[in-house]
Design an enzyme around this catalytic site. Structure first.
Site, PDB file in Angstrom:
ATOM      1  N   ARG A 113      29.969  34.031  40.321  1.00 44.57           N
ATOM      2  CA  ARG A 113      29.795  35.022  39.232  1.00 44.57           C
ATOM      3  C   ARG A 113      30.852  35.204  38.336  1.00 44.57           C
ATOM      4  NH1 ARG A 113      27.168  39.431  43.230  1.00 44.57           N
ATOM      5  NH2 ARG A 113      28.558  37.993  44.755  1.00 44.57           N
ATOM      6  N   LYS A 164      37.512  32.473  43.627  1.00 45.43           N
ATOM      7  CA  LYS A 164      37.648  34.074  43.214  1.00 45.43           C
ATOM      8  C   LYS A 164      38.832  34.844  43.837  1.00 45.43           C
ATOM      9  CE  LYS A 164      34.284  36.893  45.104  1.00 45.43           C
ATOM     10  NZ  LYS A 164      33.092  37.769  45.072  1.00 45.43           N
ATOM     11  N   ASN A 196      82.726  36.528  20.210  1.00 43.98           N
ATOM     12  CA  ASN A 196      81.846  36.705  18.947  1.00 43.98           C
ATOM     13  C   ASN A 196      81.210  35.963  18.451  1.00 43.98           C
ATOM     14  OD1 ASN A 196      80.888  38.150  16.992  1.00 43.98           O
ATOM     15  ND2 ASN A 196      82.590  39.676  16.623  1.00 43.98           N
TER      16      ASN A 196
HETATM   17  C1  UD1 Z   1      29.012  42.231  50.160  1.00 46.65           C
HETATM   18  C2  UD1 Z   1      28.066  43.031  51.079  1.00 46.65           C
HETATM   19  C3  UD1 Z   1      27.368  44.200  50.555  1.00 46.65           C
HETATM   20  C4  UD1 Z   1      28.709  45.108  50.117  1.00 46.65           C
HETATM   21  C5  UD1 Z   1      29.777  44.188  49.109  1.00 46.65           C
HETATM   22  C6  UD1 Z   1      31.065  44.936  48.782  1.00 46.65           C
HETATM   23  C7  UD1 Z   1      27.079  41.250  52.713  1.00 46.65           C
HETATM   24  C8  UD1 Z   1      25.848  40.600  52.874  1.00 46.65           C
HETATM   25  N1  UD1 Z   1      27.024  41.968  51.689  1.00 46.65           N
HETATM   26  O1  UD1 Z   1      28.299  41.766  49.074  1.00 46.65           O
HETATM   27  O2  UD1 Z   1      26.880  44.762  51.385  1.00 46.65           O
HETATM   28  O3  UD1 Z   1      28.251  46.160  49.309  1.00 46.65           O
HETATM   29  O4  UD1 Z   1      30.181  42.953  49.836  1.00 46.65           O
HETATM   30  O5  UD1 Z   1      31.844  44.316  47.976  1.00 46.65           O
HETATM   31  O6  UD1 Z   1      28.119  41.415  53.416  1.00 46.65           O
HETATM   32  N2  UD1 Z   1      32.373  35.064  51.643  1.00 46.65           N
HETATM   33  C9  UD1 Z   1      32.588  34.234  52.894  1.00 46.65           C
HETATM   34  N3  UD1 Z   1      31.597  33.501  53.101  1.00 46.65           N
HETATM   35  C10 UD1 Z   1      30.065  33.421  52.685  1.00 46.65           C
HETATM   36  C11 UD1 Z   1      29.812  34.458  51.965  1.00 46.65           C
HETATM   37  C12 UD1 Z   1      30.932  35.180  51.475  1.00 46.65           C
HETATM   38  O7  UD1 Z   1      33.603  34.020  53.094  1.00 46.65           O
HETATM   39  O8  UD1 Z   1      29.572  32.496  53.257  1.00 46.65           O
HETATM   40  C13 UD1 Z   1      33.181  36.059  51.208  1.00 46.65           C
HETATM   41  C14 UD1 Z   1      33.620  36.119  49.813  1.00 46.65           C
HETATM   42  O9  UD1 Z   1      34.430  35.183  49.539  1.00 46.65           O
HETATM   43  C15 UD1 Z   1      34.019  37.649  49.542  1.00 46.65           C
HETATM   44  C16 UD1 Z   1      33.355  38.421  50.756  1.00 46.65           C
HETATM   45  O10 UD1 Z   1      32.917  37.461  51.603  1.00 46.65           O
HETATM   46  O11 UD1 Z   1      35.449  37.786  49.579  1.00 46.65           O
HETATM   47  C17 UD1 Z   1      32.094  38.931  50.237  1.00 46.65           C
HETATM   48  O12 UD1 Z   1      31.122  38.103  49.539  1.00 46.65           O
HETATM   49  P1  UD1 Z   1      30.315  38.208  48.257  1.00 46.65           P
HETATM   50  O13 UD1 Z   1      29.335  37.175  48.176  1.00 46.65           O
HETATM   51  O14 UD1 Z   1      31.047  39.036  47.508  1.00 46.65           O
HETATM   52  O15 UD1 Z   1      29.205  39.485  48.909  1.00 46.65           O
HETATM   53  P2  UD1 Z   1      28.592  40.768  47.888  1.00 46.65           P
HETATM   54  O16 UD1 Z   1      27.546  40.134  47.613  1.00 46.65           O
HETATM   55  O17 UD1 Z   1      29.550  41.223  46.986  1.00 46.65           O
HETATM   56 CA    CA Z   2      31.729  40.990  46.482  1.00 50.01          CA
END
Ligand code: UD1
Ligand code: CA
Length: 459
Positions: free
Chosen positions: A16, A23, A377
């Protein structure tokens, strides 16, 4: 004390963000988001910190170096799958594990500490850090039962209409009993809207297994913002910027307009220094006491002494002493070293040069690759001619020398101690100490010239 561990989730690509940069490496106030998180986690006295990396693993490792250990998540199958990758480091260890997302740069050690304490006091197996959001869209929602206890977390995309009205959100930071966490993770499935293994599902699983599940509400939503896109990135930047300014103001720095002042997370500023609007202070800049910075100045990675004035100017990667005046409209380029009581005035560019104590270049000069002694200077329009199109050469101007206006110093060249260079000279040879060098064509006055012009009447 119970042993503490931390897992930082940093493997996602951050689709996103629509960016070439992964990110968690996007900077907030000049520092990558994941570095903000690591810095706060480091204050918790953890035994081990595991960063789960995947997308951009090499770049993330380059940023974090030896500050943590790494687990590689080769495929991004969800946050539960990500934590699972830390199992070889943590499974079976007794203690509590904090899980934090690498995209929540505003989270503070104080709040995580309070979360751990709440978790211990509640004798919980899992405690989720929650917050009340004005606009909870995109976040997982905290579903509580009638008694007010946490039942489960439901992701925005999986939530019913009614669940979407819940304003209490999952911040993505949790505290777990370490052994319970890794047992519960084995039971997570990917039967949901995104086909991912959600970490949030372990809450329900632990609860079903009879473990106590608790929630701790963060003091403010602002601290828990998860940055998924550039809009949230700007929001995080705004909040972090205000936080940094507030800290400096508490330390005794006057910031005339915090909303238009941009100070990096690593900068240090002494008390009674005044920062005027439109000032950007980047990198590991150190500014002493009683300085006046700005308006409209950009300072990056500089070390600045006390009582120095910098107005409407740019200074990068340089050392600037005490009681120095810079600007308006000066440019101090990298690797310059400016001693105490120097004055660099209007429209002066300094590059990779040293200035000894008390020297002045007050107007319209270019001083590059120069070694300027003390009490020199440099007259208006002094230019070091340092480049022949192929190589750069040094100019040396010794203590007490006086360079007249509009002088070209063709490098390599040395002007000796206490020497004078006449205005308008182009100096190609060294000037001995205490000498006067004049290097310009002699003036010729042609008498009655104007009167002899054809058609011109005698007056
Ligand atoms: C996640 C939470 C959501 C919460 C939000 C808070 C889950 C399923 N959802 O959603 O409940 O409100 O964070 O900000 O956990 N990442 C990995 N490996 C993966 C997927 C993600 O390392 O396979 C890491 C991403 O780099 C990121 C973090 O986990 O730093 C969160 O992932 P992201 O996809 O941003 O989750 P959200 O949709 O924001
Ligand atoms: Ca997130």
């Amino acid at each position: 004390m119970m042993k503490r561990y931390a897992v930082i989730l940093a493997a996602g690509q951050g689709t996103r963000m629509k960016s070439k940069l992964y990110k968690v490496l996007h900077p907030v106030c000049g520092k990558p988001m994941v570095q903000h998180v690591i810095d706060q986690v480091a204050k918790l006295g953890v035994e081990k910190t595991i960063a789960v990396v995947g997308f951009g693993a090499e770049q993330v490792k380059e940023q974090l170096g030896t500050q943590c250990e790494y687990a590689l998540q080769e495929e991004q199958l969800g946050t539960a799958h990500a934590v699972m990758q830390a199992a070889p480091h943590l499974r079976g260890l007794e203690g509590v594990t904090i899980v934090v997302c690498g995209d929540t740069p505003l989270i503070t050690a104080e709040t995580m500490e309070a979360l751990i304490r709440h978790h211990m006091a509640a004798q919980a197996k899992a405690t989720v850090l929650t917050a009340i959001a004005d606009d909870p869209a995109g976040y997982g929602r905290i579903v509580r039962n009638q008694a007010g206890h946490v039942e489960k977390i439901v992701e925005h995309k999986d939530a019913s209409e009614q669940e979407r009205n819940i304003r209490e959100i999952n911040t993505g930071t949790y505290c777990f009993d370490n052994e319970t966490l890794f047992q519960a993770l084995t039971k997570v499935t990917n039967h949901n809207a995104q086909g991912e293994y959600y970490l949030t599902d372990v809450i329900e699983i632990i609860k079903a297994d009879g473990g106590i599940v608790s929630a701790y509400q963060a003091p403010s939503f602002e601290e828990t913002i998860g940055v998924n896109d550039r809009i949230a990135l700007a929001e995080a930047e705004r909040i972090m910027r205000a936080r940094i300014c507030r800290q400096h103001m508490k330390n005794g720095v006057t910031i005339i307009d915090p909303a238009s002042t941009y100070i990096s997370a690593e900068a240090a500023i002494g008390c009674d220094t005044v920062i005027y609007p439109g000032t950007v202070i980047e990198g590991e800049t150190v500014i002493g006491e009683d300085c006046v910075i700005g308006p409209n100045s950009e300072i990056k990675n500089c070390y600045i002494g006390h009582r120095t004035l910098i107005r409407h100017s740019v200074a990068h990667d340089s050392e600037i002493g005490s009681d120095v005046t810079i600007g308006p409209f000066a440019h101090i380029r990298p690797l310059s070293k400016i001693d105490d009581e120097v004055r660099i005035g209007n429209f002066v560019e300094v590059k990779k040069s040293t200035f000894g104590k008390g020297s002045k270049a007050s107007h319209l000069s270019y001083i590059g690759d120069a070694q300027v002694g003390a009490d020199v200077n440099l007259g208006c329009g002094s230019i070091t001619v340092n480049y022949d199109g192929v190589h750069k050469y040094m100019t040396k101007i010794e203590d007490g020398a006086f360079i007249g206006c509009n002088v070209n110093l063709i490098a390599p060249v040395t002007v000796g101690q206490g020497a004078y260079v006449a205005a308008g000279s182009t100096i190609t040879d060294d000037v001995p100490g205490h000498a006067l060098a004049i290097a310009r064509a002699r003036q010729v006055n042609k008498e009655n010239y104007a009167d002899r012009l054809p058609g011109k009447k005698k007056s």
